[in-house]
Design an enzyme around this catalytic site. Sequence first.
Site, short mmCIF file in Angstrom:
data_model
loop_
_atom_site.label_atom_id
_atom_site.label_comp_id
_atom_site.label_asym_id
_atom_site.label_seq_id
_atom_site.Cartn_x
_atom_site.Cartn_y
_atom_site.Cartn_z
N PHE A 83 -13.84 12.78 25.39
CA PHE A 83 -14.85 12.55 24.34
C PHE A 83 -15.70 11.31 24.63
CE2 PHE A 83 -11.44 14.94 22.38
CZ PHE A 83 -12.13 15.97 21.76
N ASN A 136 -19.23 5.72 -1.91
CA ASN A 136 -20.45 5.57 -1.13
C ASN A 136 -21.64 5.82 -2.04
OD1 ASN A 136 -19.81 4.99 1.72
ND2 ASN A 136 -18.64 6.89 1.59
N GLU A 192 0.83 -1.19 0.00
CA GLU A 192 0.00 0.00 0.00
C GLU A 192 0.87 1.25 0.00
OE1 GLU A 192 -2.60 -0.17 3.34
OE2 GLU A 192 -4.09 -1.36 2.29
N GLU A 200 -12.81 4.77 -1.62
CA GLU A 200 -14.04 4.00 -1.73
C GLU A 200 -15.10 4.87 -2.39
OE1 GLU A 200 -15.69 3.07 2.08
OE2 GLU A 200 -15.70 5.14 2.76
N GLU A 231 -14.58 8.85 -2.73
CA GLU A 231 -13.67 9.36 -1.71
C GLU A 231 -12.22 9.06 -2.07
OE1 GLU A 231 -14.79 8.47 2.25
OE2 GLU A 231 -16.90 8.94 1.94
#
Length: 497
Positions: free
Chosen positions: A181, A123, A33, A121, A108
């Site tokens: 958070f 969507n 990658e 990807e 994306e």
Amino acid sequence: MRLAFSASDVRESFEAVRREARASFGDDRVFIEKFVEQPRHIEIQVLGDTHGHVLHLNERDCSIQRRHQKVVEESPSPFVTPDMRARMGAQAVELAKAVGYHSAGTVEFIAGADRSFYFLEMNTRLQVEHPVTECVTGLDLVEWMIRIAAGERLPFTQEEIRLDGHAIETRFYAEDPYRGFLPSTGRLTRYAEPAPAPGLRIDSGVVEGSEISMFYDPMIAKVITHAPTRLEAADAQVAALDRFHVRGISHNADFLSALMQHPRFRAGEAVTTAFIAEEYPEGFAGAPGDARSLTHALALGALVAEAREREAAGIDHQLGTAAPSPRCQWVAELDGALTPIGIASGGEDIGLTIGDARLSIRNFRPPLAISGLAEAEIDGRSVAVQVDREKGHLRLTHAGRQHRFRLLAPRAAELQAFMIPKVPPDLSRYLLCPMPGLVVSIQVNEGDRVEAGQPLAVVEAMKMENILRAEKAGTVGKIHAQAGDSLAVDQVILEFA
């Protein structure tokens, strides 16, 4: 530090990996990658009809993320050049055409610092951040999805897609940024969105009284601002978040406001997917607060407190209480710091001195209840401060920061120096549940010796499992909870001996 490798080094390493793969898996294929430095998350909105007409609606920058969950989206991206936009758009359109896609969709990409970009990807749906595209293009994506499904042709060309101004969306989450958070659940005892204003849009799925449970995503609303420039859109976000009054749960409005004011965000190009981790490595403790925001908080806090003093003085059967004069001298305590304040009221116009500064205030509107929104025009600028009454003081929230505030008579301020501060109780012996949640497991037993960082329990809330670890070495004394228990915030899970 950068390391240099020769071509022979790379070939030798590659062959070593292939030999290892062949020995372990019987297959010598190796997948590599691309490592992208300073990555940005850029996506292209596409729209295609059933007649083969596909076009793109420019890009959205979704780089500000936490744990791979988007927090801020904007269009256009401050990083993308016109040439890069055209190349990314062309590839997104080509992909959609290749699969015969129709309706709205998003392609994306991950983009590197050198403006190279790589497919991530697609969507095949409408995304949460679609409003920013609608703002800058003027197109209603939901409407066009319906019209395309009904067989209509797209009546515009790629050249007719406009890019008008700048739009920013922030995701209003039910979480507590001051406590790492952690998810926050409960009933919305107060839910008041900012008043409608040009360039402001609020998308939400809740109302006052709604229950925020542990079983769903923490997003309860989206704040979208649209303005001629990026900085104006960011400033509009701060103003809107100041006026988003939500109680009953913890939420991330202060954090979102701090992001909009952060110098790195406002500069634009330096924002990557690592922004939050890099800028808040120790967690969030509130926006830094500049001199103007602190002055505004002091001013409205003083006016609210003084108005309540006047109200109390007018109540029957108050012994020894006289109504304050039109011109009053006070001392304001903001986060422990004392500042002299003078208030000269003259009908709608109020003159305020804070130290050496003089402010002109008009249209002061105090909160309608014990807690609420205080608003005024300070030197011609519209300002809002959220006010909550707490034991012995007011909590003021403004521009992404919370303050403890008290208004004291000068004599009381003098006596303040002789007060002995209270020592908070020691809770280090207890493991407390940091948010409402479901106990998945208890990792220790009574009598176990544990070390700092060792997992003690796992609590699930809002589709996330949270591992609670020991802050220091010790021995487990008594366990108060077990797997399957639903706990409230700060409920004791276990205590140390």
